[in-house]
Design a protein around this motif. Structure first.
Motif, mmCIF file in Angstrom:
data_model
loop_
_atom_site.group_PDB
_atom_site.id
_atom_site.type_symbol
_atom_site.label_atom_id
_atom_site.label_comp_id
_atom_site.label_asym_id
_atom_site.label_seq_id
_atom_site.Cartn_x
_atom_site.Cartn_y
_atom_site.Cartn_z
ATOM 1 N N GLU A 160 -8.722 6.349 2.077
ATOM 2 C CA GLU A 160 -9.983 6.802 1.469
ATOM 3 C C GLU A 160 -10.563 5.767 0.517
ATOM 4 O O GLU A 160 -11.760 5.605 0.402
ATOM 5 C CB GLU A 160 -9.738 8.076 0.652
ATOM 6 N N ARG A 161 -9.661 5.098 -0.238
ATOM 7 C CA ARG A 161 -10.140 4.268 -1.359
ATOM 8 C C ARG A 161 -9.804 2.791 -1.269
ATOM 9 O O ARG A 161 -10.122 2.038 -2.167
ATOM 10 C CB ARG A 161 -9.527 4.801 -2.671
ATOM 11 N N GLY A 162 -9.072 2.399 -0.251
ATOM 12 C CA GLY A 162 -8.677 0.987 -0.145
ATOM 13 C C GLY A 162 -7.279 0.780 -0.694
ATOM 14 O O GLY A 162 -6.783 1.582 -1.496
ATOM 15 N N THR A 163 -6.663 -0.319 -0.282
ATOM 16 C CA THR A 163 -5.265 -0.552 -0.652
ATOM 17 C C THR A 163 -5.127 -1.017 -2.105
ATOM 18 O O THR A 163 -6.113 -1.427 -2.731
ATOM 19 C CB THR A 163 -4.654 -1.637 0.259
ATOM 20 N N LEU A 164 -3.905 -0.956 -2.619
ATOM 21 C CA LEU A 164 -3.607 -1.452 -3.966
ATOM 22 C C LEU A 164 -2.713 -2.685 -3.852
ATOM 23 O O LEU A 164 -1.936 -2.781 -2.893
ATOM 24 C CB LEU A 164 -2.852 -0.382 -4.770
ATOM 25 N N PRO A 165 -2.789 -3.591 -4.833
ATOM 26 C CA PRO A 165 -1.991 -4.817 -4.723
ATOM 27 C C PRO A 165 -0.496 -4.552 -4.554
ATOM 28 O O PRO A 165 0.186 -5.263 -3.832
ATOM 29 C CB PRO A 165 -2.263 -5.554 -6.038
ATOM 30 N N TRP A 166 0.008 -3.524 -5.238
ATOM 31 C CA TRP A 166 1.442 -3.224 -5.155
ATOM 32 C C TRP A 166 1.728 -2.061 -4.218
ATOM 33 O O TRP A 166 2.834 -1.504 -4.232
ATOM 34 C CB TRP A 166 2.018 -2.944 -6.559
ATOM 35 N N GLY A 167 0.733 -1.691 -3.392
ATOM 36 C CA GLY A 167 0.936 -0.620 -2.431
ATOM 37 C C GLY A 167 1.459 0.634 -3.099
ATOM 38 O O GLY A 167 0.984 1.036 -4.171
ATOM 39 N N ALA A 168 2.465 1.245 -2.490
ATOM 40 C CA ALA A 168 3.013 2.494 -3.027
ATOM 41 C C ALA A 168 4.130 2.245 -4.035
ATOM 42 O O ALA A 168 4.781 3.180 -4.486
ATOM 43 C CB ALA A 168 3.537 3.362 -1.888
#
Ligand SMILES: C[S@@+](CC[C@H](N)C(=O)[O-])C[C@H]1O[C@@H](n2cnc3c(N)ncnc32)[C@H](O)[C@@H]1O
Ligand code: SF4
Length: 453
Positions: free
Chosen positions: A82-90
């Motif tokens: 929905e919002r795009g990935t994050l640098p550190w993922g999960a």
């Protein structure tokens, strides 16, 4: 709001939701395990998502770890879609390197696990670089580090959640506090069998006047005549004096922090930091004269800074050529005046600022030597300590990787003892100064018990 049929997974799932800043949204979660498969079903924004992961084990600890992992991954995939990935993922923990070491200890490359968690290639590479730089210190694990807490500051900076009050409100406690510290320092002499380092941290240790500082230094020197690495997080340049620096040198201090946070005066004013960049340069110059290793703390994401403002700070820090530069990204926790305004954490260009600092520091010959993450950190990023010429601060590595005992004295200090099998026992001192003063004797007894004395 999160509705889940599995309360024990809630904290892990909430960490992922928080990482996306989606705490105010509604989620329904249904978890089950059967026929060797974990099932996680998530309802979000009237859409339904199902995740199925096959994994069998008889080990309850491993089972719980995998249940948490798959639930986190399910929420990460929903929100990243929905919002795009994050640098550190999960990955939401504060110590990504420690996780990588745990994988390496099991003879697994940590990269597979990081890929599974959706960690970006850049951050995976960063962890690899940190592990490489840490080798000499990591290989020397064991023994103890001593932390001494000085929870006093000249004034409170707007972004800071550290439990510290302006010294105008706490000055009346200083004498008694120092007396308690001295008793505590003497009481840990026989706990410490192999001293790696001493770290006098803050707060702002240099807010103490020279006499008080000397009392602390004398107590340390009396208990520990040989100190391989001795840091004073002297702190804000507005409290530096030549007298305190000379005293530090005389008592064997080897490393000093001179912290600008930013070299832009407008920013310093906006964050309630009562000093100028000129004062930082002066403090740095005097500290250099005494031959200390110097660390400079910077924060990306302060006030209305743009990429070019932050770039200016990094370049100015580099022009001074300190042994260490620590690049933090703004994190707003409870206790910070700015906490209410969490929208500030969606800072334009924050990822670019951090990537730029990586490039500039690397090109200038610095290597990343420790990293950690915090909750509510702008852009889901991290803090990275950089060092030049292999001058990594052993204290920071030992604390972050939890590879030595930490003997911590003073208010809000947390002692940690390592046991076989990665077990760690902790002892925390009260955060507020009057309670700490009242309970010092009890803490001394409890700490000695923690360390088997
Ligand atoms: C506990 S502080 C002590 C340093 C010292 N009192 C000073 O301000 O110069 C250690 C460092 O944490 C960083 N820091 C503090 N609050 C922060 C925040 N809200 N977000 C990111 N970094 C922060 C700053 O770079 C600071 O120098
Ligand atoms: S950033 Fe440093 S000086 Fe400012 S309030 Fe926090 S601990 Fe004190």
């Amino acid at each position: 709001m999160l509705n889940t049929n599995s309360e024990y997974l809630r904290p892990e799932i909430m960490d992922v939701i928080r990482a996306f800043g989606a705490e105010d949204e509604n989620f329904t979660h249904y978890y089950s395990y059967s026929c060797g498969k974990f099932f996680n079903a998530v309802e979000y924004k009237d859409k339904f998502y199902d995740f199925e992961n096959e994994f069998g084990t008889d080990d309850e600890t491993v089972f719980k770890r995998m249940a948490k992992r798959f639930a986190k991954l399910a929420f990460y995939k929903v929100l990243a879609g929905e919002r795009g990935t994050l640098p550190w993922g999960a990955l939401t923990g504060i110590r990504p390197t420690k996780l990588a070491y745990a994988e390496l200890a099991e003879n697994r490359g940590f990269k597979d696990m990081f890929t599974e968690f959706g960690v970006s290639a850049e951050k995976t590479a960063l962890v690899g670089r940190v592990i490489e730089t840490q080798k000499p210190v990591y290989g020397n694990a064991g023994g103890q580090d001593l932390f001494i807490s000085i929870p006093f500051c000249p004034t409170k900076c707007d972004y800071c959640s550290f439990i510290t009050a302006p010294v105008s409100a706490t000055r009346k406690y200083i004498d008694e506090y120092i007396g308690c510290l001295i008793r505590e320092i003497a009481s840990v002499k026989d706990i410490i069998t192999k001293l790696n380092s001493v770290y006098i941290g803050g707060g702002t240790p240099f807010v103490l006047d020279a006499d008080a500082l000397e009392m602390v230094y004398s107590a340390v020197g009396k208990a520990f005549p040989e100190i391989p690495e001795y840091t004073v997080e002297a702190g804000r340049p507005d409290v530096f004096t030549e007298e305190k620096l000379k005293l530090s040198k005389d008592f064997g201090v080897t490393r000093i922090c001179v912290n600008p946070q930013s070299f832009n005066d407008q920013t310093l004013k906006a964050i309630g930091r009562a000093h100028t960049s000129g004062q930082t340069l002066t403090a740095y110059e005097i500290a250099r004269k005494y031959g200390f290793d110097i660390n400079i703390d910077l924060i990306a994401g302060l006030a209305e800074e743009r990429v070019c403002d932050f770039e200016y700070s990094v370049k100015t820090a580099l022009s001074l050529s300190p042994e260490n530069i620590t690049v933090h990204t703004l994190s707003l926790k409870a206790g910070a005046k700015l906490k209410e305004n969490t929208a500030r954490l969606n800072i334009a260009g924050i990822g670019e600022m951090v990537a730029l600092s990586d490039k500039l520091l690397t090109n200038a010959g610095y290597s990343p030597y420790y990293l950690y993450r915090q909750k509510y950190q702008a852009g889901g990023l991290e803090n990275v300590g950089w060092c030049k010429d292999g001058k990594a601060c052993a204290y920071n590595i030992n604390v972050m990787e939890e590879i030595t005992d930490n003997v911590a004295v003073g208010a809000n200090a947390i002692s940690k003892r390592l046991f076989e099998g990665d077990r760690i026992e902790r002892l925390a001192s009260p955060k507020d100064i009057p309670s700490y003063i009242n309970k010092t004797d009890k803490i001394i007894v409890e700490r000695r018990r923690l360390f088997g004395l």
